[in-house]
Design a protein around this motif. Structure first.
Motif, short mmCIF file in Angstrom:
data_model
loop_
_atom_site.label_atom_id
_atom_site.label_comp_id
_atom_site.label_asym_id
_atom_site.label_seq_id
_atom_site.Cartn_x
_atom_site.Cartn_y
_atom_site.Cartn_z
N ILE A 154 0.84 -1.20 0.00
CA ILE A 154 0.00 0.00 0.00
C ILE A 154 0.88 1.25 0.00
N LYS A 155 1.96 1.21 0.76
CA LYS A 155 2.90 2.35 0.82
C LYS A 155 3.43 2.75 -0.55
N GLN A 156 3.51 1.75 -1.44
CA GLN A 156 4.08 2.02 -2.77
C GLN A 156 3.08 2.57 -3.78
N LEU A 157 1.83 2.64 -3.43
CA LEU A 157 0.84 3.20 -4.35
C LEU A 157 1.09 4.71 -4.49
N PRO A 158 0.55 5.33 -5.55
CA PRO A 158 0.74 6.78 -5.71
C PRO A 158 0.27 7.55 -4.47
N LYS A 159 1.02 8.58 -4.11
CA LYS A 159 0.72 9.33 -2.89
C LYS A 159 -0.66 9.98 -2.90
N GLU A 160 -1.20 10.23 -4.10
CA GLU A 160 -2.53 10.86 -4.21
C GLU A 160 -3.65 9.87 -3.91
N THR A 161 -3.29 8.59 -3.76
CA THR A 161 -4.33 7.56 -3.55
C THR A 161 -5.20 7.88 -2.34
N MET A 162 -6.50 7.81 -2.54
CA MET A 162 -7.43 8.00 -1.43
C MET A 162 -7.75 6.63 -0.84
N ILE A 163 -7.75 6.57 0.48
CA ILE A 163 -7.93 5.31 1.18
C ILE A 163 -9.38 5.19 1.64
N TYR A 164 -10.12 4.29 1.00
CA TYR A 164 -11.52 4.06 1.37
C TYR A 164 -11.57 2.82 2.25
N CYS A 165 -11.29 3.01 3.53
CA CYS A 165 -11.27 1.87 4.44
C CYS A 165 -12.68 1.67 5.01
N ALA A 166 -12.83 0.66 5.85
CA ALA A 166 -14.18 0.24 6.24
C ALA A 166 -14.62 0.71 7.63
N HIS A 167 -13.78 1.44 8.34
CA HIS A 167 -14.20 1.86 9.69
C HIS A 167 -13.76 3.28 10.03
N GLU A 168 -14.58 3.93 10.84
CA GLU A 168 -14.25 5.25 11.39
C GLU A 168 -13.58 5.04 12.75
N TYR A 169 -12.28 4.80 12.73
CA TYR A 169 -11.52 4.58 13.97
C TYR A 169 -10.49 5.69 14.19
N THR A 170 -10.54 6.72 13.34
CA THR A 170 -9.41 7.64 13.24
C THR A 170 -9.01 8.31 14.55
#
Ligand code: ZN
Ligand code: FE
Length: 257
Positions: A154-170
């Motif tokens: 995941i770290k190697q994906l383009p920096k602009e990548t938006m992360i659509y994860c499955a939980h609001e744990y932030t």
């Protein structure tokens, strides 16, 4: 591609994807069918495809009911008897759905579970419970080596990548990250920003990979300060980045939540 964010249960997000000029829709990880049916109706959409990241019930629990209403729906998922997929996806595979203009790539991200996959569209990652904003999934089935590998991909994906994860744990995750990385100013400013959003009833997800690389301790196993902090906490010398990751995960599991 339009992305509709559907909150479900206490802290899940389900994702509904569709193109403006089509009625077809794709849902990622339908843990609950009710809010999805509502969103389909409100947006005048027809469910064509389901993408599954992993077998946990908060990600697949709505499939049965959706299948009753949309008997022709295709269900994409990794090979795992716990996942009712009719189309099996494999690491590295590129898939073009009729319902969307964009192609996605399947990334094997086992760690949280043994068959967990993520779906990568250009600059958009649907990663289930692998990466969260400022955190990562627990190691229920995979090893720390697996999860370190998954997060490294995941770290190697383009920096602009938006992360659509499955939980609001932030916010909770930031609380822990501050223990590991107390002098990180990006973390402090992110905490203020996220608090404001949450106080207004908003969502901190999606988040941008570029900012995760600055604040998420589980992606920062290659940062000397983090290594030092983990070594001090456990009073031990750590040799590999995978091990730094392992210790951070342990720190959170045993002493935080
Ligand atoms: Zn899960
Ligand atoms: Fe989950």
């Amino acid at each position: 591609m339009n992305i509709i964010q559907i909150p479900a249960f206490s802290d899940n997000y389900l994702w509904l994807l569709h193109e403006s000029n089509l009625r077809d829709a794709v849902v990622v990880d339908p843990g609950d069918h009710t809010p999805i049916l509502k969103a389909l109706e409100e947006n005048n959409l027809d469910l064509k495809d389901i993408l599954i990241t992993h077998h946990h019930n908060d990600h697949i629990g709505g499939i049965l009911e959706l299948k009753k209403l949309f008997p022709d729906v295709n269900i994409y998922g990794p090979s795992d008897k716990r996942i009712p997929a009719n189309i099996i996806v494999k690491d590295g595979e590129r898939v073009k759905l009729n319902s969307l203009h964009e192609t996605f790539k399947v990334i094997d991200v086992k760690g949280h579970t043994n068959s967990h996959v993520a779906y990568y569209f250009k600059n958009k990652l649907f990663c289930g419970d692998t990466l969260f904003s400022c955190g990562c999934g627990r190691l229920f089935e995979g090893s720390y080596i697996d999860m370190h590998k998954a997060l490294s991909k995941i770290k190697q994906l383009p920096k602009e990548t938006m992360i659509y994860c499955a939980h609001e744990y932030t916010l909770d995750n930031i609380g822990f990250a501050k223990l590991v990385d107390p002098n990180n100013e990006d973390l402090i400013s992110m905490e203020k920003k996220v608090k404001k959003i949450i106080d207004k009833g908003g969502y901190s997800i999606p988040s941008k990979l570029e900012s995760e690389l600055k604040i998420n301790p589980f992606l920062r196993f290659d940062i000397p300060n983090i290594k030092q902090s983990v070594q001090n906490h456990f009073n031990t010398e750590i040799k590999s980045e995978a091990e730094i990751f392992k210790y951070i995960r342990e720190w959170k599991d045993k002493e935080y939540d």
